[in-house]
Write an enzyme that holds these catalytic residues in place. Structure first.
Site, PDB file in Angstrom:
ATOM      1  N   CYS A 123       0.842  -1.204   0.000  1.00 44.00           N
ATOM      2  CA  CYS A 123       0.000   0.000   0.000  1.00 44.00           C
ATOM      3  C   CYS A 123       0.872   1.247   0.000  1.00 44.00           C
ATOM      4  O   CYS A 123       1.259   1.748   1.072  1.00 44.00           O
ATOM      5  CB  CYS A 123      -0.913   0.008   1.219  1.00 44.00           C
ATOM      6  SG  CYS A 123      -1.945  -1.451   1.340  1.00 44.00           S
ATOM      7  N   TRP A 155      -5.260   2.337  -5.964  1.00 40.56           N
ATOM      8  CA  TRP A 155      -4.581   1.494  -6.950  1.00 40.56           C
ATOM      9  C   TRP A 155      -3.836   0.347  -6.271  1.00 40.56           C
ATOM     10  O   TRP A 155      -2.754  -0.041  -6.721  1.00 40.56           O
ATOM     11  CB  TRP A 155      -3.594   2.318  -7.805  1.00 40.56           C
ATOM     12  CG  TRP A 155      -4.218   3.491  -8.450  1.00 40.56           C
ATOM     13  CD1 TRP A 155      -3.995   4.806  -8.173  1.00 40.56           C
ATOM     14  CD2 TRP A 155      -5.209   3.474  -9.491  1.00 40.56           C
ATOM     15  NE1 TRP A 155      -4.788   5.601  -8.962  1.00 40.56           N
ATOM     16  CE2 TRP A 155      -5.542   4.807  -9.787  1.00 40.56           C
ATOM     17  CE3 TRP A 155      -5.846   2.446 -10.195  1.00 40.56           C
ATOM     18  CZ2 TRP A 155      -6.471   5.146 -10.748  1.00 40.56           C
ATOM     19  CZ3 TRP A 155      -6.775   2.788 -11.159  1.00 40.56           C
ATOM     20  CH2 TRP A 155      -7.072   4.124 -11.422  1.00 40.56           C
ATOM     21  N   GLY A 338      -5.379  -8.819 -37.978  1.00 35.96           N
ATOM     22  CA  GLY A 338      -6.314  -7.971 -38.721  1.00 35.96           C
ATOM     23  C   GLY A 338      -7.609  -7.768 -37.946  1.00 35.96           C
ATOM     24  O   GLY A 338      -7.598  -7.676 -36.715  1.00 35.96           O
ATOM     25  N   GLU A 362       3.902  -0.079 -11.026  1.00 37.01           N
ATOM     26  CA  GLU A 362       5.252  -0.214 -10.430  1.00 37.01           C
ATOM     27  C   GLU A 362       6.212   0.866 -10.946  1.00 37.01           C
ATOM     28  O   GLU A 362       7.392   0.605 -11.162  1.00 37.01           O
ATOM     29  CB  GLU A 362       5.820  -1.611 -10.666  1.00 37.01           C
ATOM     30  CG  GLU A 362       5.103  -2.615  -9.807  1.00 37.01           C
ATOM     31  CD  GLU A 362       6.019  -3.570  -9.045  1.00 37.01           C
ATOM     32  OE1 GLU A 362       5.468  -4.500  -8.488  1.00 37.01           O
ATOM     33  OE2 GLU A 362       7.242  -3.382  -8.983  1.00 37.01           O
ATOM     34  N   GLY A 363       5.681   2.069 -11.079  1.00 37.37           N
ATOM     35  CA  GLY A 363       6.458   3.194 -11.580  1.00 37.37           C
ATOM     36  C   GLY A 363       6.258   3.317 -13.072  1.00 37.37           C
ATOM     37  O   GLY A 363       6.610   2.395 -13.817  1.00 37.37           O
ATOM     38  N   GLN A 366       7.883   6.644 -17.574  1.00 35.31           N
ATOM     39  CA  GLN A 366       8.535   7.961 -17.479  1.00 35.31           C
ATOM     40  C   GLN A 366       9.391   8.007 -16.202  1.00 35.31           C
ATOM     41  O   GLN A 366      10.527   8.487 -16.218  1.00 35.31           O
ATOM     42  CB  GLN A 366       7.476   9.083 -17.459  1.00 35.31           C
ATOM     43  CG  GLN A 366       6.819   9.361 -18.801  1.00 35.31           C
ATOM     44  CD  GLN A 366       5.942   8.215 -19.307  1.00 35.31           C
ATOM     45  OE1 GLN A 366       5.327   7.481 -18.537  1.00 35.31           O
ATOM     46  NE2 GLN A 366       5.881   8.046 -20.620  1.00 35.31           N
TER      47      GLN A 366
HETATM   48  N1  COS Z   1      17.408   2.723  -2.975  1.00 34.43           N
HETATM   49  C1  COS Z   1      17.776   3.288  -1.818  1.00 34.43           C
HETATM   50  N2  COS Z   1      17.656   4.620  -1.562  1.00 34.43           N
HETATM   51  C2  COS Z   1      17.137   5.392  -2.547  1.00 34.43           C
HETATM   52  C3  COS Z   1      16.727   4.866  -3.793  1.00 34.43           C
HETATM   53  C4  COS Z   1      16.901   3.472  -3.991  1.00 34.43           C
HETATM   54  N3  COS Z   1      16.530   2.882  -5.143  1.00 34.43           N
HETATM   55  N4  COS Z   1      16.252   5.862  -4.556  1.00 34.43           N
HETATM   56  C5  COS Z   1      16.366   6.992  -3.837  1.00 34.43           C
HETATM   57  N5  COS Z   1      16.908   6.707  -2.616  1.00 34.43           N
HETATM   58  C6  COS Z   1      17.233   7.648  -1.543  1.00 34.43           C
HETATM   59  C7  COS Z   1      18.083   8.793  -2.066  1.00 34.43           C
HETATM   60  O1  COS Z   1      19.447   8.441  -2.024  1.00 34.43           O
HETATM   61  C8  COS Z   1      17.735   9.890  -1.074  1.00 34.43           C
HETATM   62  O2  COS Z   1      18.415   9.619   0.143  1.00 34.43           O
HETATM   63  P1  COS Z   1      19.023  10.786   1.122  1.00 34.43           P
HETATM   64  O3  COS Z   1      17.872  11.516   1.700  1.00 34.43           O
HETATM   65  O4  COS Z   1      19.779   9.986   2.126  1.00 34.43           O
HETATM   66  O5  COS Z   1      19.865  11.648   0.231  1.00 34.43           O
HETATM   67  C9  COS Z   1      16.249   9.663  -0.816  1.00 34.43           C
HETATM   68  O6  COS Z   1      16.018   8.262  -1.089  1.00 34.43           O
HETATM   69  C10 COS Z   1      15.335  10.519  -1.666  1.00 34.43           C
HETATM   70  O7  COS Z   1      15.609  10.220  -3.021  1.00 34.43           O
HETATM   71  P2  COS Z   1      15.198  11.188  -4.241  1.00 34.43           P
HETATM   72  O8  COS Z   1      15.597  12.588  -3.895  1.00 34.43           O
HETATM   73  O9  COS Z   1      15.729  10.579  -5.483  1.00 34.43           O
HETATM   74  O10 COS Z   1      13.587  11.092  -4.187  1.00 34.43           O
HETATM   75  P3  COS Z   1      12.487  11.742  -5.120  1.00 34.43           P
HETATM   76  O11 COS Z   1      11.411  12.285  -4.268  1.00 34.43           O
HETATM   77  O12 COS Z   1      13.112  12.658  -6.118  1.00 34.43           O
HETATM   78  O13 COS Z   1      11.806  10.470  -5.851  1.00 34.43           O
HETATM   79  C11 COS Z   1      11.427   8.706  -7.447  1.00 34.43           C
HETATM   80  C12 COS Z   1      12.418   9.483  -6.515  1.00 34.43           C
HETATM   81  C13 COS Z   1      10.676   9.605  -8.394  1.00 34.43           C
HETATM   82  C14 COS Z   1      12.346   7.801  -8.251  1.00 34.43           C
HETATM   83  C15 COS Z   1      10.441   7.873  -6.584  1.00 34.43           C
HETATM   84  O14 COS Z   1       9.487   8.696  -5.974  1.00 34.43           O
HETATM   85  C16 COS Z   1       9.737   6.768  -7.371  1.00 34.43           C
HETATM   86  O15 COS Z   1      10.285   5.677  -7.583  1.00 34.43           O
HETATM   87  N6  COS Z   1       8.490   7.003  -7.809  1.00 34.43           N
HETATM   88  C17 COS Z   1       7.668   5.969  -8.474  1.00 34.43           C
HETATM   89  C18 COS Z   1       6.911   5.203  -7.442  1.00 34.43           C
HETATM   90  C19 COS Z   1       6.315   3.949  -7.965  1.00 34.43           C
HETATM   91  O16 COS Z   1       6.968   3.109  -8.541  1.00 34.43           O
HETATM   92  N7  COS Z   1       5.020   3.787  -7.705  1.00 34.43           N
HETATM   93  C20 COS Z   1       4.312   2.602  -8.046  1.00 34.43           C
HETATM   94  C21 COS Z   1       3.745   2.040  -6.790  1.00 34.43           C
HETATM   95  S1  COS Z   1       3.877   0.349  -6.615  1.00 34.43           S
HETATM   96  S2  COS Z   1       2.552  -0.436  -7.769  1.00 34.43           S
END
Ligand code: COS
Length: 379
Positions: A123, A155, A338, A362-363, A366
């Site tokens: 969740c 979702w 077709g 799962e993300g 984009q």
């Molecule tokens: N593993 C471990 N740590 C991670 C990491 C990873 N894969 N990715 C980021 N971090 C850490 C960063 O190093 C940073 O740490 P510090 O605070 O110690 O510097 C912290 O987490 C924040 O990272 P970041 O600034 O990159 O976060 P953002 O808010 O910019 O978000 C994304 C990153 C967009 C990549 C993230 O929100 C994401 O994956 N979104 C998609 C979510 C998703 O897949 N949803 C589907 C739900 S499941 S069906």
């Protein structure tokens, strides 16, 4: 470099293929139409050792490596992606306990998940926080040793069917990712209620729900990791599960290719089977070529994770490339069929509908490109 599967992997693949052929494929169209949840089929997959495969053996689980689990996932998804998503989402729900739980939490929860047939839902997403995980709003307020959860998740795969949830909440919305905390809880706690089941375009055999949390009391013992570590638990979970989404997409694409190759040899135009025309041959060749590349990327990313390496970029390569490939391959499959391909008489329109979700959940793809670009710039 050895690309051959071991004897054990071939046996596992054969078991999963036979299960998909005998149990999943014959039921797929009916569950797609009704949108019912195939609980009995999922239970049978669990009894056969093909579900919840990521729980380590020391806790009574099947203990498959991620690569082995990808081999199983592709074989099952060939039968029906919606049912396989329901099976896979269970591993996603369990994974935060594997990556974020302490030793006693792992023993308690993983042994429970391995010893009884149960479903666990992950969740994370919310109405206003899908891609932006750090912006999630579900509040966790401290009350003595407990936390009180209030807010809405949406979702959620298996949300209406799960016996347990792994839930991500925030202690302080302004702190963004630094305020996030993860929990593992039973799904029948007071204050939890289900919202509507989504009426989806594809993958209709999977249950997708809104879940409301209205003052749900959760003991501190159910917290996975320290306060503020929840965001990283979620990210580390997704790094480990995105290769499986690549495998699921390969299963859809393989089925689309198999159906297209068979149909192209039967269907005649201008007096000849359409497989004799280069226009069709080139489509089949591109489908096969891109599928093979997707499979190799998927298995490579799973292998890297099994070696304990940081594989964020490779997980995103696999998820993004394989799911884009599944979309292309299934769209081409409809083209090969077709007009027939556009009807429910033939299996390929379902594959195309099922594939679309793969580019979103799962993300989104984009977000995968964002993860890849950030890793490149960091390097
Ligand atoms: N593993 C471990 N740590 C991670 C990491 C990873 N894969 N990715 C980021 N971090 C850490 C960063 O190093 C940073 O740490 P510090 O605070 O110690 O510097 C912290 O987490 C924040 O990272 P970041 O600034 O990159 O976060 P953002 O808010 O910019 O978000 C994304 C990153 C967009 C990549 C993230 O929100 C994401 O994956 N979104 C998609 C979510 C998703 O897949 N949803 C589907 C739900 S499941 S069906």
């Amino acid at each position: 470099m050895d690309f051959a599967l071991s004897d054990e992997q071939l046996l596992l693949q054969d078991t999963a293929r036979k299960f998909a052929e005998a149990e999943i494929k014959p039921a797929a169209a009916a569950f797609d139409q009704s949108g019912e949840f195939p609980r009995e089929i999922i239970k049978k997959a669990w009894e056969t050792g093909l579900a919840s495969t990521g729980i380590p053996e020391e806790y009574g689980g099947v203990g498959l490596t991620l690569m082995d689990s990808c081999i199983v996932t592709e074989a099952l998804s060939w039968g029906c992606a919606g049912m396989t998503t329901s099976i896979m989402a269970n591993d996603l729900g369990i994974m935060p306990v594997v990556v974020g739980g302490n030793e006693s939490q792992q023993k308690e929860w993983l042994e429970r998940f391995a010893s009884e047939f149960c479903l666990v839902a992950f969740c994370l997403s919310e109405p206003n926080a899908g891609s932006d995980v750090a912006g999630l709003q579900l509040l966790a307020e401290k009350d003595g040793e407990d936390y009180i959860l209030t807010g809405t998740k949406c979702w959620i795969t298996n949300g209406g069917e799960a016996d347990y949830y792994t839930v991500f909440a925030t202690l302080d919305r302004a702190s963004r990712h630094k305020g996030i905390v993860a929990f593992v809880i039973p799904s029948d706690l007071d204050g939890i209620s289900l919202g509507k089941k989504e009426d989806k375009m594809g993958q209709r055999a999977s249950d997708t729900r809104t879940i409301n949390f209205d003052g749900v009391r959760v003991p501190a013992a159910n917290r996975l990791g320290a306060e503020g570590e929840g965001f990283k638990v979620a990210m580390r979970t997704l790094d480990r599960t995105r290769p499986s989404i690549g495998a699921l997409a390969c299963g859809i694409a393989q089925r689309a290719l198999d159906e297209s190759v068979a149909y192209a040899q039967e269907r005649k135009a201008f007096g000849f089977p359409i497989a004799g025309f280069q226009a069709v041959q080139f489509m089949l060749a591109d489908m096969a070529k891109n599928l093979e590349a997707a499979r190799l990327l998927t298995l490579q990313s799973a292998w890297l994770i099994d070696q304990g390496q940081n594989a964020s970029k490779y997980s995103s390569f696999a998820k993004c490339f394989s799911t884009d490939t599944a979309m292309e391959v299934t769209t081409d499959a409809v083209q090969v069929f077709g007009g027939n391909g556009y009807t429910k008489e033939y299996p390929v329109e379902k594959l195309m509908r099922d594939a679309k979700l793969m580019q979103i959940y799962e993300g989104t793809n984009q977000i995968q490109r964002l993860v890849i670009a950030r890793e490149l710039l960091k390097e």
